[in-house]
Every structure is written in C-alpha cells, then in structure tokens.
Scaffold this active site. Structure first.
Site, PDB file in Angstrom:
ATOM      1  N   ARG A  22      -6.067   6.107  -1.392  1.00 38.76           N
ATOM      2  CA  ARG A  22      -6.125   4.679  -1.740  1.00 38.76           C
ATOM      3  C   ARG A  22      -6.467   3.837  -0.512  1.00 38.76           C
ATOM      4  NH1 ARG A  22      -4.086  -0.223  -0.238  1.00 38.76           N
ATOM      5  NH2 ARG A  22      -2.065   0.782   0.126  1.00 38.76           N
ATOM      6  N   ASP A  23      -5.547   3.724   0.413  1.00 33.98           N
ATOM      7  CA  ASP A  23      -5.737   2.836   1.556  1.00 33.98           C
ATOM      8  C   ASP A  23      -6.868   3.315   2.455  1.00 33.98           C
ATOM      9  OD1 ASP A  23      -5.354   0.796   3.336  1.00 33.98           O
ATOM     10  OD2 ASP A  23      -3.365   1.382   3.979  1.00 33.98           O
ATOM     11  N   HIS A  76       5.106   1.190   6.153  1.00 30.93           N
ATOM     12  CA  HIS A  76       3.667   1.444   6.069  1.00 30.93           C
ATOM     13  C   HIS A  76       3.076   0.907   7.364  1.00 30.93           C
ATOM     14  CE1 HIS A  76      -0.298   1.724   3.963  1.00 30.93           C
ATOM     15  NE2 HIS A  76      -0.600   0.742   4.814  1.00 30.93           N
ATOM     16  N   HIS A  86       0.190   0.852  10.702  1.00 30.68           N
ATOM     17  CA  HIS A  86      -1.174   1.064  11.168  1.00 30.68           C
ATOM     18  C   HIS A  86      -1.154   1.313  12.675  1.00 30.68           C
ATOM     19  CE1 HIS A  86      -3.697  -0.293   7.562  1.00 30.68           C
ATOM     20  NE2 HIS A  86      -2.443  -0.214   7.143  1.00 30.68           N
ATOM     21  N   CYS A 125      -7.410  -2.797   5.682  1.00 30.85           N
ATOM     22  CA  CYS A 125      -7.373  -3.724   4.546  1.00 30.85           C
ATOM     23  C   CYS A 125      -8.677  -4.504   4.532  1.00 30.85           C
ATOM     24  CB  CYS A 125      -6.178  -4.677   4.663  1.00 30.85           C
ATOM     25  SG  CYS A 125      -6.142  -5.931   3.353  1.00 30.85           S
ATOM     26  N   ASN A 164      -4.550   3.646   9.347  1.00 27.79           N
ATOM     27  CA  ASN A 164      -3.138   4.000   9.223  1.00 27.79           C
ATOM     28  C   ASN A 164      -2.748   5.041  10.271  1.00 27.79           C
ATOM     29  OD1 ASN A 164      -2.205   2.969   6.272  1.00 27.79           O
ATOM     30  ND2 ASN A 164      -4.338   3.586   6.232  1.00 27.79           N
TER      31      ASN A 164
END
Length: 309
Positions: free
Chosen positions: A12-13, A209, A211, A242, A251
């Site tokens: 996803r990310d 979460h 980065h 993002c 990430n």
C-alpha cells in the site's frame, strides 16, 4: 522478551508512492512470499479512488487473495466511510483511516478538516459496530503527521493528544502515531507516545508508522519499543511516502527492522533469510526502482542466529 508485531505496508504505502503500477500477479507473489516468511500482517492496499491512485485499483482482488493465506492478518487503508463500506464488503480484517494532525495536510490528503474527520471516524465506527461480531474489522486511526508536517511545520503535541482522545471517543478501537514526513526524533517519539498513552490508556496506542527520511527510522522504532510500543509498520526495500505530503520519503526498511529486532533478542516470528529473498520479486516486477536497506546489501553477520519463533 516481548514479541513484536510487524505490519508490512509496502503493497500500500510503498506502491502508492511510485508512478508505475505493479502487476497483480507480482503483488500476489509478494504477499504470499512475505506471509511464508512469517510476516503476520500485510496492508495490501487502499480504497482510494483509482482515478487518484491507479496503483491501488486491484485492492479488492488482493484482499480476496490474501484472506486465503492461513494465519495472515489482512489490513487495508480507507480514506472515508465509502472506503470503509467497500473494505467491509470484501472482508478486510483490519482497517485504518489517516487522520492528519496537520489540518492543512488533512485538507490536501482527504479533503476534510479536523471536525469533519472526527465525524467520519464516528460514522465508520458505527458501521463497524453494526456488523455481525465475527465480521467486524479492527478499526484503527492513524494519526498522520503527528511529529511534524512539510506544509505546516511543527505540530502541537497538545493537539495530537486532544485529537487522539477525540478519535477514541468517536469509536476507534485504537490509534497509531505516524511520522508521515520523517520529522520525528527519538526523544520526541518517547515523549509523545508517553503523553498519548497517558491520556487514552496504554492499550489504545500500540503502533508506530515511521519514515526514514533523515536516517532516524530505526532509532525512533527503538524509542517506541522502550515506551511499550508492540507493533511497527515497515516496508520491504524501504518503498513508500505520501503523494500528498511534499518531501515525504520511504518507510523504515522491513529487512533492517527485523534484523535489528532479531539481533536484540526480540521475537517476531519472521524468518529473516526467507524475508531477504522476497526483495527479488519487487526487483523483477519493477526493474530499476530504487530499493533500500543495509541488511540486504551487507548480508547477515557470521554466526548470526535468530531467537526461535
């Protein structure tokens, strides 16, 4: 030692942040291989409109596929109530919604101010509660830009605590703290985790979460562990960012995180040697795409042995 839960967010990310669309079969191979390596949870996609993120157009198919893998928790991001309805319809087991602590970023990311987001969280919580008990997904709110914003700059910790409380009062099961833009440092992580846990309860904040924008990702993860965090998001090869937060880069690298935890004696249930081989699936499907991580390049140290799962 405490068992640490790793949630792989790369499908996803990671994939939402690159221009190319990974073929569906390659995504399935990636998910299956990580699950086989012992990764317990994978965020397989998001229900953002395909017109905005064509990389996520096959999320429903990926949920159906991943639900067939024994022992794997299947997670998905939803931007709003409509996305939550779609996620529930296809059987997602965990849903998270991004609630940006920077109101400017929230308006860019999901086109809603803070008041509208709290109302959206409440509507989703009511939808979840209306489902049969066995079909209710775990509903988490990700407090995005919690440590700073590339648009607004510093974010008030008082506001983060206040909005975390509002999300729980609106019906979220728990919140997670997201360093969307890579602004966090270890002292800040420890302080904010402690403050939020103190306000909403230790069992309502379990996830970070992070980065690695300025190279502090693993240091921030360790700071979170020292404050009782038990779930860490990570992305294979460090893919991610993002699209709606300028300057937000990848990430923390799943391979490096699992190596650090294993070297420290934490249990993750992940076979590191198998995990390192998964990287090849991404490299083959997305030739030329930069992949990051020190452990994959250096290999495992001589004599390295993992704690038994």
């Amino acid at each position: 030692m405490t068992r640490i839960h790793i949630s792989e967010v790369g499908p996803r990310d990671g994939l939402q942040s690159i221009d190319r669309v990974m073929p569906l079969e390659a995504k399935k191979a990636w998910i299956a291989a990580e699950a086989a390596a012992g990764v317990p949870e994978i965020e397989v996609g998001s229900f953002v409109p395909p017109s905005l993120l064509p990389q996520m157009a096959d999320t429903a198919e990926l949920i159906a596929f991943a639900k067939g893998i024994e022992g794997l928790s299947v997670a998905v991001l939803v931007p709003n109530l409509k996305g939550a309805e779609r996620a529930i319809a296809v059987g997602a087991e965990k849903m998270s919604i991004p609630f940006s602590m920077s109101e400017t970023h929230s308006l860019k990311n999901v086109r809603k101010d803070h008041a509208a987001m709290v109302a959206e969280i409440r509507a989703i919580a009511e939808l979840v509660a209306a489902q049969p008990a066995k079909a209710r997904p775990h509903f988490e709110v990700g407090l995005a830009t919690a440590f700073g914003c590339t648009i607004e700059g510093p974010v008030s910790e008082d506001n983060v605590v206040r909005l975390a409380t509002a999300a729980i009062e609106a019906g979220a099961v728990e919140v997670g703290l997201s360093d969307t833009t890579g602004y966090a440092n270890p002292a800040q992580v420890k302080r904010l985790v402690r403050r939020v846990k103190g306000e909403i309860g230790a069992d309502r904040l379990n996830t970070l979460h992070l980065h690695n924008t300025r190279g502090l990702g693993l240091a921030n993860a360790l700071a979170g562990l020292e404050e009782g965090i038990t779930t860490l998001d990570a992305s294979l090869g460090g893919l991610g960012g993002c699209p709606f937060a300028p300057g937000a880069s990848g990430n923390i690298v799943t391979e490096d995180l699992v190596f650090m935890l294993a070297a420290m004696g934490y249990e993750t249930g992940i076979d590191l040697e198998k995990l390192l081989k998964v990287r090849g699936i991404i490299a083959d499907a997305l030739p030329g795409e930069p992949l990051y991580g020190f452990t994959p390049d250096a290999g495992l140290p001589l004599g390295f042995a993992q704690v038994a799962a």
